[in-house]
Design an enzyme around this catalytic site. Structure first.
Site, PDB file in Angstrom:
ATOM      1  CD  GLU A 243      56.710 -85.775   8.945  1.00 50.47           C
ATOM      2  OE1 GLU A 243      56.528 -84.681   8.363  1.00 50.47           O
ATOM      3  OE2 GLU A 243      57.822 -86.292   9.110  1.00 50.47           O
TER       4      GLU A 243
ATOM      5  CG  HIS B  67      61.646 -86.148  15.096  1.00 51.39           C
ATOM      6  ND1 HIS B  67      62.407 -87.231  14.698  1.00 51.39           N
ATOM      7  CD2 HIS B  67      60.855 -85.827  14.044  1.00 51.39           C
ATOM      8  CE1 HIS B  67      62.084 -87.553  13.451  1.00 51.39           C
ATOM      9  NE2 HIS B  67      61.147 -86.717  13.027  1.00 51.39           N
TER      10      HIS B  67
END
Length: 536
Positions: free
Chosen positions: A405, A325
């Site tokens: 994550e 990201h």
């Protein structure tokens, strides 16, 4: 005399040097063939015949020219024949893979063996046990002994350089398009049939050589000879290629003889409760020793001609792109974790700009072709996807929680997390588990589960040639660790990619993948040869 000497020198070069890691001629031909397919593809046998005829004819013609130019120059002819022989053989790589599999099975490390099987064939190894893994390896070694050792040497002995490289061109095209998939049923028909015809004699010669070698290794030569004669039609091969769904001539004869040399069929063996002394753990090593006894080399360059596969290798995507990201608010202010859930943290303006720049690069990588997307459900990952600017290429998008994550905590105490990070540095990033979260090994496990899903998606007839994963730094590293079977020690040395940074797994002509570039390392560690082979 020059031809014989060249074949021997080329064989010796393969034995001593193995395959080149870069600029392999067979790989180059595969890339050329892939480009030609884009221009010439049509769902018809005529188009496939023209495609194969053009490529094979060009290669064979080049071989004829080389042969004639060196007709009166014996030294040059010997060296050129040696180079061609070395290029079309690739036995050292495959033998190494077989020995690795033997080691895993002898150590009863079934998990590692399942993961490693993909280096040899396309079979889904998720539920395979030791005997089935051993059989799959023996089948791969058996077929490739004929396809990329006995056959090229035989045709090289008969026709010289044109026979060597012409046969290898046919075999490579068969590995690329000779499948019973919707795309290649007609287009790959000619390449598959031509490969079958060229392997009729070598397959039978290979069976005889294997029987002789097994006899020298302690097998029953009479039984092996009888086995060759008694092999059922389904194992001997009928001359029908994969596009017709029949057994291939190169696979059944040699495989049947190898199994006769080991007694009962491998699929009928079962593992004892403790696994001790089970014959399956020695059979793979025995197969590799039989090959050495026969003084024959198998291919590492194009091991993509396997029967019984659940998924055709040609359906694997050409590119699997991994993207971290863009810059998020947490990259600038760690205290945000105290008041905003990790999954709800947004990109910064700079992160949006980073993602847009990455999108422009990805458009070139994907060659403006359709893309399937898997994206972490975290806001910063979803915003990265939106900012890439490739919506016109995206065929389908799936939010994939297993790509999230690493879980550290809920609302985080910044000081406590910083202390735990220091503990993690000394304990090890892979095994350290945060007090209210996950360890790296936990993420590894869910990434492994995701890979199984992704491979099943590859089986769809309309599976696109590009796959994009938008995730997080640690998840990207663990994805590659799982895919390439890197060691924990190597993983511990790898740096996270920067925000919006990419790594792309590129499919090679042998249908394996290589990273476009390695990850940076933050500690000194010399990767093993196998670990280094993961990137270009």
């Amino acid at each position: 005399m020059s031809r014989s000497a060249g074949l021997l020198l080329g064989f010796a070069a393969d034995r001593l040097l193995g395959d080149p890691h870069r600029l392999h001629p067979v790989a180059g031909f595969g890339q050329l063939a892939a480009r030609a397919e884009k221009s010439l593809y049509a769902d018809s046998r005529a188009a496939g015949s023209a495609y194969a005829g053009l490529l094979v004819g060009s290669v064979a013609a080049a071989g004829v020219v080389a042969d004639r130019l060196t007709r009166d120059r014996p030294i040059a002819k010997t060296l050129l024949t040696a180079a061609a022989t070395w290029a079309v053989l690739g036995g050292r790589s495959l033998e190494r893979e077989a020995e690795v599999m033997a080691g895993y099975l002898e150590e009863k490390d079934i998990v590692a063996a399942r993961g490693r099987l993909g280096h040899l064939c396309s079979r889904d190894a998720t539920d395979l046990e030791a005997d089935e893994l051993a059989r799959a390896t023996v089948e791969s070694v058996a077929e490739n002994t004929s396809d990329a050792c006995v056959a090229p040497l035989l045709w090289g002995g008969v026709f010289g350089i044109p026979g060597l490289i012409g046969y290898r061109a046919v075999n490579t095209l068969d590995a690329m398009v000779g499948y019973k998939s919707a795309r290649y049923l007609n287009f790959g028909w000619f390449a598959a049939r031509l490969d079958d015809v060229l392997n009729l004699v070598p397959a039978r010669a290979c069976a005889v050589l294997t029987g002789y070698a097994a006899g020298r290794a302690g097998g029953d030569v009479a039984d092996l000879a009888a086995g060759c004669a008694e092999a059922p039609e389904s194992e001997r091969g009928t001359g029908r290629g994969r596009v017709r769904g029949g057994a291939r001539p190169a696979a059944g004869w040699d495989e049947h003889v190898r199994r006769r040399g080991r007694g009962p069929r491998l699929t009928r063996r079962r593992i004892a409760a403790d696994g001790a002394g089970h014959p399956a753990y020695g059979v793979v090593g025995a197969a590799s020793r039989v090959r050495r006894g026969a003084h024959r080399r198998d291919p590492g360059a194009t091991p993509a001609t396997y029967e019984g596969a659940d998924m055709h290798l040609s359906q694997r995507p050409l590119r699997i792109a991994l993207v971290r990201h863009g810059e998020s608010e947490a990259n600038l202010d760690k205290s945000i974790f105290e008041r905003v859930p990790d999954h709800a943290i947004a990109l910064t303006a700079h992160g949006v700009q980073q993602s847009a720049e990455t999108g422009r690069r990805l458009r070139e990588v994907f060659e403006n072709e359709p893309v399937r997307v898997y994206v972490s459900p975290y806001l910063r990952a979803l915003q990265t996807l939106g900012a890439l600017g490739i919506d016109d290429l995206i065929g389908s998008t799936r939010e994939e929680p297993r790509l999230r994550e690493q879980d550290w905590a809920n609302y985080q105490d910044t000081e406590d997390i910083e202390q735990q990070k220091k503990l993690r540095d000394s304990y090890g990033h892979f095994f350290y588990r945060f007090t209210h979260g996950e360890s790296g090994s936990d993420v590894y496990d869910r990434v492994s589960s995701f890979l199984e899903t992704m491979h099943r998606d590859f089986e769809a007839p309309d599976s696109p040639r590009n796959v994009l994963l938008i995730s997080h730094g640690l998840t990207m590293r663990l994805f590659c660790m799982r895919w390439f079977h890197w060691s924990v020690r190597f993983f511990e040395t790898l740096r996270n990619p920067d925000n919006a940074e990419t790594r792309v797994l590129l499919r090679q002509p042998d249908f394996r993948y290589k990273l476009d570039r390695p990850f940076e390392q933050w500690t000194e560690y010399e990767p093993t040869e196998r670990e280094r082979s993961a990137w270009l």
